[in-house]
Design an enzyme around this catalytic site. Structure first.
Site, PDB file in Angstrom:
ATOM      1  N   LYS A  49     -18.545  10.131  21.895  1.00  0.00           N
ATOM      2  CA  LYS A  49     -18.452  10.449  20.461  1.00  0.00           C
ATOM      3  C   LYS A  49     -17.808  11.822  20.272  1.00  0.00           C
ATOM      4  CE  LYS A  49     -22.461   7.581  19.414  1.00  0.00           C
ATOM      5  NZ  LYS A  49     -23.920   7.507  19.220  1.00  0.00           N
ATOM      6  N   GLN A  93     -29.365  10.736  18.372  1.00  0.00           N
ATOM      7  CA  GLN A  93     -29.080   9.729  19.400  1.00  0.00           C
ATOM      8  C   GLN A  93     -30.377   9.031  19.805  1.00  0.00           C
ATOM      9  OE1 GLN A  93     -25.952   8.840  20.504  1.00  0.00           O
ATOM     10  NE2 GLN A  93     -26.999   7.198  21.591  1.00  0.00           N
ATOM     11  N   ASP A 116     -25.521   7.650  10.205  1.00  0.00           N
ATOM     12  CA  ASP A 116     -25.807   6.305  10.728  1.00  0.00           C
ATOM     13  C   ASP A 116     -26.377   5.370   9.656  1.00  0.00           C
ATOM     14  OD1 ASP A 116     -25.011   6.003  13.390  1.00  0.00           O
ATOM     15  OD2 ASP A 116     -26.704   7.174  14.132  1.00  0.00           O
TER      16      ASP A 116
END
Ligand code: NAD
Length: 283
Positions: A49, A93, A116
């Protein structure tokens, strides 16, 4: 003839556009990643990422914490990131270490920085059929693949295997919002084959190699493989690709299908949050 859906190519197109817009407007969106513990897959995902962000002109910072981190320490850092005007997007994460209450951590993120789309605010808006600030990256990427290949979803029977909050559930909501008829299967589902054989589209997000075999799919069905299973020979999905391909009209490979789209959507969500926060009108 079966069409292999090229997620890598589409992801490059999406991120290429983001890169040129960032350059054109001379802006620096910034993504913050929180990573706790020593999960080796998480380390690889976060590195990928960061690498992609750098390539596009998106700044990123990774805050790493040990396996035995205190929950309050993570929360304090999220509060700081929430207040920091230079941070546009916050990603935690997953998975977090077992002693951490994941719900509490995710809920601490300001919805306008929730890249997200996992906070109940954004998730709730999606469930209600409204526009959240961000849609979870993997299902959003799958929807983009459908659009790229002009696959109509209205009225289609879709099996989504796997009911995680990250993939399966938001996928179901997005498909319903597009007027598909969705069956959400999970570990307690009986006779998966009875459902799969009658499905126009199968999306498998389980993490079990060869879960979807040729005898389970009908002729000309569309197969989306989200699963990631690592063995000594490399990456495999949930679908028995080499045999299922004989029956599918469209199919995603692993690697090179859904995976690159997930990262591309993360970059897109970061860029979109930047624009929302700066009330930024691109000319
Ligand atoms: P998860 O790992 O949290 O849970 C697995 C899900 O599968 C559960 O809902 C469980 O009920 C269901 N399940 C288990 N056995 C089943 C069966 N026999 N039939 C139907 N459902 C069954 O889910 P996740 O985090 O969404 O991950 C699923 C897979 O997708 C993993 O392999 C993960 O690595 C992969 N993944 C890939 C991407 C990507 O970008 N390609 C992104 C996220 C997750």
């Amino acid at each position: 003839m079966t069409i292999i859906m090229d997620g890598k190519k589409l992801a490059e197109k999406v991120t290429g556009n983001i890169k040129s817009e960032i350059k054109k407007y001379n802006i620096r969106p910034k993504l913050a990643v929180i990573m706790a513990g020593d999960n080796p897959s998480s380390k690889i995902y976060v590195q990928n990422k960061q690498k992609k962000a750098l390539e596009l002109g998106i700044d990123s910072v990774v805050l790493t914490f040990p396996q035995d981190v205190y929950e309050d320490n993570l929360l304090e850092n999220i509060y700081i990131l929430n207040e920091d005007v230079n941070i546009n997007a916050i990603l935690v994460q997953l998975p977090l270490p077992e002693h951490i209450n994941t719900k509490r951590i995710l809920e601490a993120i300001e919805p306008i920085k929730d890249v997200d789309g996992f906070t109940s605010y954004n998730f709730g808006l999606l469930a209600l059929g409204y526009n959240p600030y961000c849609i979870p990256c993997t299902p959003k990427g799958i929807l983009r693949l459908f659009d790229e290949y002009n696959i109509e979803l209205e009225g289609k029977n879709v099996l989504v295997a796997g009911r995680s909050n990250i993939v399966g559930k938001p996928m179901m909501m997005l498909l319903q919002n597009r007027n598909a008829t969705v069956t959400l299967a999970h570990s307690k589902t009986k006779n998966l084959k009875d459902i799969s054989i009658n499905s126009d589209i199968i999306i498998s997000a389980v993490g079990k190699e060869n879960l979807i075999t040729e005898d389970m799919v009908k002729q000309n069905s569309i197969i989306i493989d989200v699963g990631i299973n690592r063995d000594i020979n490399g990456l495999k999905g949930d679908v028995d690709f080499k045999n299922v391909i004989n029956k599918a009209s469209y199919i995603t490979p692993v690697p090179g299908g859904v995976g690159p789209m997930t990262i591309a959507m993360l970059m897109e969500n970061t860029f979109e949050l930047y624009k929302i926060q700066k009330n930024y009108q691109l000319l």
